[in-house]
Design an enzyme around this catalytic site. Structure first.
Site, PDB file in Angstrom:
ATOM      1  N   ASP A 268      -5.149  -3.653  -3.908  1.00  0.00           N
ATOM      2  CA  ASP A 268      -4.082  -3.439  -3.124  1.00  0.00           C
ATOM      3  C   ASP A 268      -3.304  -4.330  -2.957  1.00  0.00           C
ATOM      4  O   ASP A 268      -3.660  -5.480  -3.602  1.00  0.00           O
ATOM      5  CB  ASP A 268      -4.796  -3.042  -1.397  1.00  0.00           C
ATOM      6  CG  ASP A 268      -3.715  -2.251  -0.683  1.00  0.00           C
ATOM      7  OD1 ASP A 268      -2.481  -2.182  -1.246  1.00  0.00           O
ATOM      8  OD2 ASP A 268      -3.923  -1.949   0.253  1.00  0.00           O
ATOM      9  N   TYR A 269      -2.132  -4.258  -2.421  1.00  0.00           N
ATOM     10  CA  TYR A 269      -0.835  -5.327  -2.775  1.00  0.00           C
ATOM     11  C   TYR A 269      -1.401  -6.601  -2.148  1.00  0.00           C
ATOM     12  O   TYR A 269      -1.579  -7.003  -1.306  1.00  0.00           O
ATOM     13  CB  TYR A 269       0.210  -4.817  -1.701  1.00  0.00           C
ATOM     14  CG  TYR A 269       1.530  -5.375  -2.045  1.00  0.00           C
ATOM     15  CD1 TYR A 269       2.491  -4.402  -2.449  1.00  0.00           C
ATOM     16  CD2 TYR A 269       1.631  -6.596  -1.660  1.00  0.00           C
ATOM     17  CE1 TYR A 269       3.814  -5.073  -2.704  1.00  0.00           C
ATOM     18  CE2 TYR A 269       3.056  -7.175  -1.736  1.00  0.00           C
ATOM     19  CZ  TYR A 269       3.923  -6.312  -2.351  1.00  0.00           C
ATOM     20  OH  TYR A 269       5.266  -6.888  -2.534  1.00  0.00           O
TER      21      TYR A 269
END
Ligand code: BGC
Length: 745
Positions: free
Chosen positions: A265-266
């Site tokens: 994820d980011y």
């Protein structure tokens, strides 16, 4: 052939395939990229942008075409860029938020919505969407419940499967056909169980809970062939998911047989350091690679640190090669080596299905089937033709009804509730007033980068209220459109007290003194706590964020042009103190046997009921469905047999409508405590007035299985209670069955 391609790459080129950056890094007209975005995330100056493998959230087709063109000109091996974006429930035609969609229990229709989503994205040149999000959720304080399928494992599985099929297509498992994208299951794992519903908070749960409740929806999406999985931000039992080797290699790859691309994820790889799990970027890079993370989304960790690591360690080099191979396979499955401009139409062959009539029709259907009728005293709804309606509230003319993750949607395309009602009612019957602000004045600066997107309230609050009271007085009925704002839910939108803003409560209170029936239409990204307002209104229609077709869908339901059929996919609590509250809780040693039971030493609250305001599976209709003639073909079965339960459902009311018949099972005695009940099957049927249908459910051994502490998935002989009803609380039929090793003849 792809393996050969991997071998042809230098180490830097290999690492590049694992790097995902946003489009601003590729701004060909801006020579300050090195000091701009590159510096901002700490990418070393020596990093060659042209080695990059994929791009995040660039969604404009001209930009995509141009970036791909310049990239291919400059890149040595001509490996096309992959364009990935968060298109969660619609590209331009925006569907209801996922939590609303699952209230339809209409998974073929959800699949159709994903087909539309994919088609519109395909034409824009997008290759991968970061959907579906299939995290199971039990806590409405968490803002991201809006993008989740709700609290139930079976609905989560159905959602995962139908979304993957709609996005990727369910034909040839390997190649993704034209008009389709690669799907990404997220967030692995159990992100929806953040402690206290606080965003990004840790998750702590037993392996039994994880396997039996939380993992199956991810597993189903993987089984349906999802090409990607995204890691989660949270820790799981003390280890950040993004660096969790057990989770991502043993569980995801070995047990769930996932062989696609695992993306972080980011910035989650860099956050291994903030978690206190990695000392520095070098160790974060190593942990993530060991854990099997292929793509590093938007950090400089892999780009800066992997080279030295793999040069020192052959095993890590082998892991790097595996990761690169998976990325190249994804590009190949999408056909990018043959057509790097996949899907992007030239001016001549533009068919332009974006926001087409057909797409909007699908969006309208899904919105109508997602909006839940929670209350309807004395048949307040549907509105009748000659009633004078006062449409009041900050959502009466609001276009921002797309919800937090509709990042590519355009609010300008939304049909407001006022427009929807105008299309159906005589103009002379409808008067409109705002009545209150959308948000309380003192809370308007709590939304950080979204503060500027909030509506500008230029009128005086008192004047708004007076105008509303004036039109209400001259009307027969009040339709009161209220709700939380888009930025009160979604990522980073956790709330300790998810109720309506005080300014709107004041409006409801004032109007409730007028002795006129009030129909409350509620917009929101989560189950809001409505206990305070519930008694003051005659009807409640829960609209969620219904998307582009908002006003028309709500108006069709208000006027009876469409009949509500949605049933809740998440429990509505009475108070924050009840959270987390969900229907399939484990049995306790001291259950509260009934509501009147005030025995102190039972599992109950002394200051409030255990019961929710509205249970899972609940939703009303304008018509009435009568259940009768229940039959069980046998009461005993072996693991190889099935038991058939049949019943008749008749539409005895005066509107045609859809009903969702639900079957729950409780395992009476097992080697681990099982839930009070679990949804195991459902049927959505459509009946005309007076029509009846015989329904059959088949109970098989699979429905009785669960995960044991040793990881095995099996059932245990003994008794099971079967419940059939209209929701998870009210059961119209209850019978006991028995699973035996052999029949006593
Ligand atoms: C979210 C993901 C999303 C990613 C990329 C993150 O903040 O948690 O769901 O896919 O951003 O935009």
């Amino acid at each position: 052939m792809l393996r050969k391609k991997v071998d042809q790459l230098t180490i830097q080129e290999k690492i590049g395939q694992l790097i995902q950056l946003t489009g601003n890094f590729f701004d060909t007209h801006n020579d300050s990229v090195v000091t701009g975005p590159q510096k901002k995330i700490g990418l070393s100056r020596s990093y060659q942008i042209n080695n990059t493998g994929s791009i995040l959230n660039t969604v404009d087709k001209q930009q995509i075409r141009e970036m791909q063109r310049t990239h291919l000109l400059k890149s040595t091996h001509k490996i096309p860029l992959l364009f990935m974006a968060d298109i969660i429930y619609g590209f331009k035609t925006i569907f209801p938020i996922p939590l609303a969609q699952t209230c339809s229990w209409n998974f073929p229709l959800i699949e159709e919505s994903a087909t539309v989503l994919a088609k519109e994205c395909y034409e824009a040149g997008i290759h991968v969407t970061f959907a579906p999000m299939v995290d199971l959720v039990r806590d409405p304080r968490w803002g991201r419940v809006m993008e989740a399928p709700g609290e139930d494992t079976l609905l989560g599985e159905c959602y995962a499967e139908s979304m993957v099929n709609g996005i990727q297509g369910n034909g040839d498992a390997q190649h993704i056909p034209k008009g389709k994208l690669a799907a990404c299951i997220k967030h692995f794992a159990a992100y929806g169980a953040a402690v206290a519903g606080r965003e990004y908070n840790s998750v702590d749960m037993s392996e039994s809970m994880l396997r039996n409740f939380f993992l199956p929806s991810y597993a189903k999406g993987i089984e349906a062939g999802a090409k990607l999985v995204m890691t989660a931000f949270n820790t799981l039992n003390g280890i950040p998911c993004t660096g969790n080797k057990w989770l991502n290699r043993d569980m995801l790859r070995d047990t769930l047989h996932f062989d696609g691309v695992l993306i972080s994820d980011y910035a989650a790889i860099d956050e291994l350091i903030t978690h206190g799990y990695a000392e520095n970027q070098t160790s974060a890079a190593k942990q993530a690679l060991l854990a099997g993370v292929d793509i590093d989304m938007k950090t400089a960790v892999y780009a800066n640190k992997l080279e030295k690591l793999v040069k020192q360690n052959q095993d890590l080099h082998a892991l790097l090669d595996e990761a690169v191979l998976r990325v190249l396979m994804l590009k190949n499955d999408l056909g990018l080596f043959d057509d790097p401009y996949r899907g992007i139409q030239t001016e001549e062959d533009i068919t332009n299905t974006i926001l087409s009539k057909e797409h909007k029709e699908t969006a309208l259907k899904l919105a109508e089937e997602s909006i839940v009728l929670l209350k309807n005293n004395n048949h307040t709804l549907p509105l009748s033709r000659n009633q004078k309606v006062a449409l009041i509230g900050p959502y009466a003319e609001e276009k921002a009804t797309l919800g937090f993750w509709a990042i590519t949607g355009d609010e300008a395309d939304t049909i407001t509730l006022k427009d929807g009602l105008h299309a159906l009612l005589d103009t002379s019957c409808l008067s409109v007033a705002r009545g209150a602000y959308l948000l309380d004045k003192h809370t308007e600066n709590l939304y950080d980068k979204y503060n500027d997107k909030l509506p500008v309230e230029s009128e005086d609050e008192e004047t708004l209220l007076e105008e509303a009271i004036a039109i209400a007085k001259t009307s027969d009925i009040i339709v009161l459109a209220v709700g939380e704002n888009t930025y009160q839910s979604g990522e980073g939108g956790s709330r300790t007290n998810p109720v309506l803003p005080a300014t709107q409560l004041r409006l409801i209170n004032a109007l409730s003194t007028l002795a006129k029936p009030i129909v409350l239409v509620v917009y929101g990204g989560r189950p809001l706590i409505l206990t305070e307002v519930e008694e003051k209104v005659s009807a409640i229609l829960y609209a969620w964020f219904p998307g582009t077709m908002n006003g028309l869908a709500v108006a069709n339901l208000l006027t009876g042009k469409a009949n509500p059929s949605a049933k809740l996919s998440m429990t509505f609590p009475r108070s924050v103190g009840q959270i987390p509250i969900y229907y399939n809780e484990l049995r306790t040693g001291r259950p509260q046997l009934d509501e009147e039971n005030t025995h102190r030493f039972a599992s109950r609250y002394i200051d409030q009921s255990n019961l929710p305001l509205y249970p899972f599976g609940f939703g009303k209709s304008y018509t009435h469905f009568q259940y009768s003639d229940f039959r069980l073909n046998q009461e005993e079965m072996t693991k190889n047999e099935q038991i058939k339960v049949t019943l008749t459902v008749k539409n005895t009311g005066s509107y045609s409508g859809k009903e969702i018949v639900q079957l729950y099972i409780c395992d009476k005695v097992a080697s681990i405590t099982r839930p009070v009940k679990l949804l195991k099957a459902f049927k959505k049927i459509d009946l005309k007035v007076g029509e009846s249908q015989r329904i059959e459910f088949e109970i098989d051994n699979n429905m009785l299985k669960f995960y044991h502490p040793d990881g095995s998935f099996d059932s245990e002989h003994g008794d099971f209670d079967i419940f059939i009803g209209k929701d998870s609380a009210e059961h119209l039929f209850k019978r006991r069955i028995r699973l035996v090793s052999k029949h006593n003849t």
